[in-house]
Scaffold this motif. Structure first.
Motif, PDB file in Angstrom:
ATOM      1  N   ARG A 109     -42.326  27.586 -19.536  1.00 41.33           N
ATOM      2  CA  ARG A 109     -41.833  27.874 -20.890  1.00 41.33           C
ATOM      3  C   ARG A 109     -40.918  29.094 -20.891  1.00 41.33           C
ATOM      4  NH1 ARG A 109     -46.908  28.489 -24.455  1.00 41.33           N
ATOM      5  NH2 ARG A 109     -45.327  29.363 -25.820  1.00 41.33           N
ATOM      6  N   TYR A 110     -40.979  29.914 -19.834  1.00 39.66           N
ATOM      7  CA  TYR A 110     -40.209  31.151 -19.779  1.00 39.66           C
ATOM      8  C   TYR A 110     -39.085  31.109 -18.740  1.00 39.66           C
ATOM      9  CZ  TYR A 110     -43.900  32.995 -22.677  1.00 39.66           C
ATOM     10  OH  TYR A 110     -44.772  33.194 -23.708  1.00 39.66           O
ATOM     11  N   THR A 111     -39.271  30.356 -17.674  1.00 36.73           N
ATOM     12  CA  THR A 111     -38.264  30.296 -16.618  1.00 36.73           C
ATOM     13  C   THR A 111     -38.368  28.961 -15.883  1.00 36.73           C
ATOM     14  OG1 THR A 111     -37.466  31.322 -14.577  1.00 36.73           O
ATOM     15  CG2 THR A 111     -39.818  31.518 -15.030  1.00 36.73           C
ATOM     16  N   ARG A 112     -37.242  28.496 -15.355  1.00 39.40           N
ATOM     17  CA  ARG A 112     -37.252  27.199 -14.656  1.00 39.40           C
ATOM     18  C   ARG A 112     -37.816  27.312 -13.244  1.00 39.40           C
ATOM     19  NH1 ARG A 112     -31.824  24.073 -15.020  1.00 39.40           N
ATOM     20  NH2 ARG A 112     -31.499  25.472 -13.296  1.00 39.40           N
ATOM     21  N   ASP A 113     -37.685  28.488 -12.619  1.00 43.88           N
ATOM     22  CA  ASP A 113     -38.167  28.653 -11.244  1.00 43.88           C
ATOM     23  C   ASP A 113     -38.850  30.015 -11.095  1.00 43.88           C
ATOM     24  OD1 ASP A 113     -38.665  28.571  -8.550  1.00 43.88           O
ATOM     25  OD2 ASP A 113     -36.607  28.138  -7.957  1.00 43.88           O
ATOM     26  N   PRO A 114     -40.122  30.095 -11.466  1.00 45.53           N
ATOM     27  CA  PRO A 114     -40.805  31.392 -11.462  1.00 45.53           C
ATOM     28  C   PRO A 114     -40.879  32.055 -10.089  1.00 45.53           C
ATOM     29  CG  PRO A 114     -42.214  29.656 -12.389  1.00 45.53           C
ATOM     30  CD  PRO A 114     -40.965  29.020 -11.946  1.00 45.53           C
ATOM     31  N   PHE A 115     -41.107  31.282  -9.051  1.00 48.00           N
ATOM     32  CA  PHE A 115     -41.253  31.870  -7.709  1.00 48.00           C
ATOM     33  C   PHE A 115     -39.923  32.425  -7.207  1.00 48.00           C
ATOM     34  CE2 PHE A 115     -44.835  28.943  -8.035  1.00 48.00           C
ATOM     35  CZ  PHE A 115     -45.873  29.811  -7.734  1.00 48.00           C
ATOM     36  N   CYS A 116     -38.846  31.697  -7.483  1.00 46.59           N
ATOM     37  CA  CYS A 116     -37.519  32.175  -7.093  1.00 46.59           C
ATOM     38  C   CYS A 116     -37.150  33.433  -7.878  1.00 46.59           C
ATOM     39  CB  CYS A 116     -36.487  31.066  -7.306  1.00 46.59           C
ATOM     40  SG  CYS A 116     -34.849  31.503  -6.701  1.00 46.59           S
ATOM     41  N   ASP A 117     -37.480  33.458  -9.156  1.00 48.09           N
ATOM     42  CA  ASP A 117     -37.213  34.655  -9.960  1.00 48.09           C
ATOM     43  C   ASP A 117     -37.960  35.869  -9.413  1.00 48.09           C
ATOM     44  OD1 ASP A 117     -35.555  33.247 -11.617  1.00 48.09           O
ATOM     45  OD2 ASP A 117     -36.931  33.199 -13.325  1.00 48.09           O
ATOM     46  N   LEU A 118     -39.214  35.673  -9.019  1.00 47.87           N
ATOM     47  CA  LEU A 118     -39.997  36.775  -8.451  1.00 47.87           C
ATOM     48  C   LEU A 118     -39.363  37.264  -7.157  1.00 47.87           C
ATOM     49  CD1 LEU A 118     -42.518  38.585  -8.560  1.00 47.87           C
ATOM     50  CD2 LEU A 118     -43.705  36.816  -7.263  1.00 47.87           C
ATOM     51  N   ALA A 119     -38.988  36.339  -6.283  1.00 44.31           N
ATOM     52  CA  ALA A 119     -38.404  36.714  -4.996  1.00 44.31           C
ATOM     53  C   ALA A 119     -37.054  37.406  -5.181  1.00 44.31           C
ATOM     54  CB  ALA A 119     -38.251  35.480  -4.114  1.00 44.31           C
ATOM     55  N   ALA A 120     -36.281  36.999  -6.183  1.00 47.45           N
ATOM     56  CA  ALA A 120     -34.950  37.563  -6.405  1.00 47.45           C
ATOM     57  C   ALA A 120     -34.983  38.841  -7.238  1.00 47.45           C
ATOM     58  CB  ALA A 120     -34.062  36.525  -7.088  1.00 47.45           C
ATOM     59  N   GLY A 121     -36.162  39.230  -7.744  1.00 44.45           N
ATOM     60  CA  GLY A 121     -36.255  40.443  -8.540  1.00 44.45           C
ATOM     61  C   GLY A 121     -35.852  40.250  -9.995  1.00 44.45           C
ATOM     62  N   ARG A 122     -35.814  39.017 -10.458  1.00 45.92           N
ATOM     63  CA  ARG A 122     -35.522  38.731 -11.876  1.00 45.92           C
ATOM     64  C   ARG A 122     -36.860  38.664 -12.616  1.00 45.92           C
ATOM     65  NH1 ARG A 122     -32.045  34.966  -9.161  1.00 45.92           N
ATOM     66  NH2 ARG A 122     -33.600  33.354  -9.559  1.00 45.92           N
ATOM     67  N   TYR A 123     -37.274  39.787 -13.172  1.00 47.48           N
ATOM     68  CA  TYR A 123     -38.625  39.913 -13.705  1.00 47.48           C
ATOM     69  C   TYR A 123     -38.742  39.703 -15.209  1.00 47.48           C
ATOM     70  CZ  TYR A 123     -39.337  42.210  -9.193  1.00 47.48           C
ATOM     71  OH  TYR A 123     -39.388  42.500  -7.867  1.00 47.48           O
ATOM     72  N   ASP A 124     -37.643  39.743 -15.941  1.00 51.67           N
ATOM     73  CA  ASP A 124     -37.723  39.745 -17.407  1.00 51.67           C
ATOM     74  C   ASP A 124     -38.541  38.583 -17.968  1.00 51.67           C
ATOM     75  OD1 ASP A 124     -36.309  42.079 -17.576  1.00 51.67           O
ATOM     76  OD2 ASP A 124     -34.375  41.095 -17.886  1.00 51.67           O
ATOM     77  N   ALA A 125     -38.238  37.357 -17.555  1.00 53.90           N
ATOM     78  CA  ALA A 125     -38.945  36.186 -18.094  1.00 53.90           C
ATOM     79  C   ALA A 125     -40.418  36.202 -17.673  1.00 53.90           C
ATOM     80  CB  ALA A 125     -38.274  34.904 -17.623  1.00 53.90           C
ATOM     81  N   LEU A 126     -40.669  36.624 -16.441  1.00 55.06           N
ATOM     82  CA  LEU A 126     -42.052  36.653 -15.953  1.00 55.06           C
ATOM     83  C   LEU A 126     -42.873  37.731 -16.667  1.00 55.06           C
ATOM     84  CD1 LEU A 126     -41.246  36.186 -12.163  1.00 55.06           C
ATOM     85  CD2 LEU A 126     -42.128  34.472 -13.763  1.00 55.06           C
TER      86      LEU A 126
END
Length: 147
Positions: A109-126
């Motif tokens: 509901r917040y991001t399409r790829d949570p694991f990729c966002d975490l690895a890339a440092g894109r934390y806002d949605a998480l």
């Protein structure tokens, strides 16, 4: 012919017998109504706990933001870098909590790829997902999103 409905029989012994049988039922109904009201009041009192936790979380978050953003601790050394970086690193911890602790469907509901966002440092949605899980609505921030 008019028929009228009576609550109890006209015969005194039958009427007395029915009343005696109805008294426990009426007593139990009144008892259950009283218990229901008491339980309702107790549960209503518990909602204060949720409000208090939410307010405490918001206060702590605001405190970290003001301390990290004010430059008041910019020269304090911490293992791995200055203090503002350590205070902003908590975003990474919240993002990790979301990825490893929330159901995948909830994260979607917040991001399409949570694991990729975490690895890339894109934390806002998480971070928003982790905060929403405990009832806090995240506001947009200008803080860095990398660890």
């Amino acid at each position: 012919m008019t028929a009228h409905l009576t609550l109890y029989p006209d015969v005194p012994s039958d009427r007395r017998s029915l009343i005696v049988r109805d008294l426990p039922t009426i007593t139990l109904v009144l008892l259950f109504v009283w218990l229901g009201v008491r339980v309702y009041d107790l549960v209503a009192d518990l909602t204060v706990l949720g409000s208090g936790v939410r307010e405490a979380g918001t206060t702590v978050k605001g405190g970290f933001d003001s301390v990290a953003g004010a430059g008041a601790v910019s020269i304090l050394p911490v293992v791995g870098g200055p203090m503002p970086d350590a205070l902003h690193e908590r975003r990474r911890l919240l993002a990790m909590r979301a990825v490893f602790g929330l159901p995948f469907r909830e994260l979607l509901r917040y991001t399409r790829d949570p694991f990729c966002d975490l690895a890339a440092g894109r934390y806002d949605a998480l971070v928003a997902a982790a905060l929403a899980d405990v009832g806090i609505v995240a506001r947009p921030t200008s803080a860095p999103t990398t660890a």
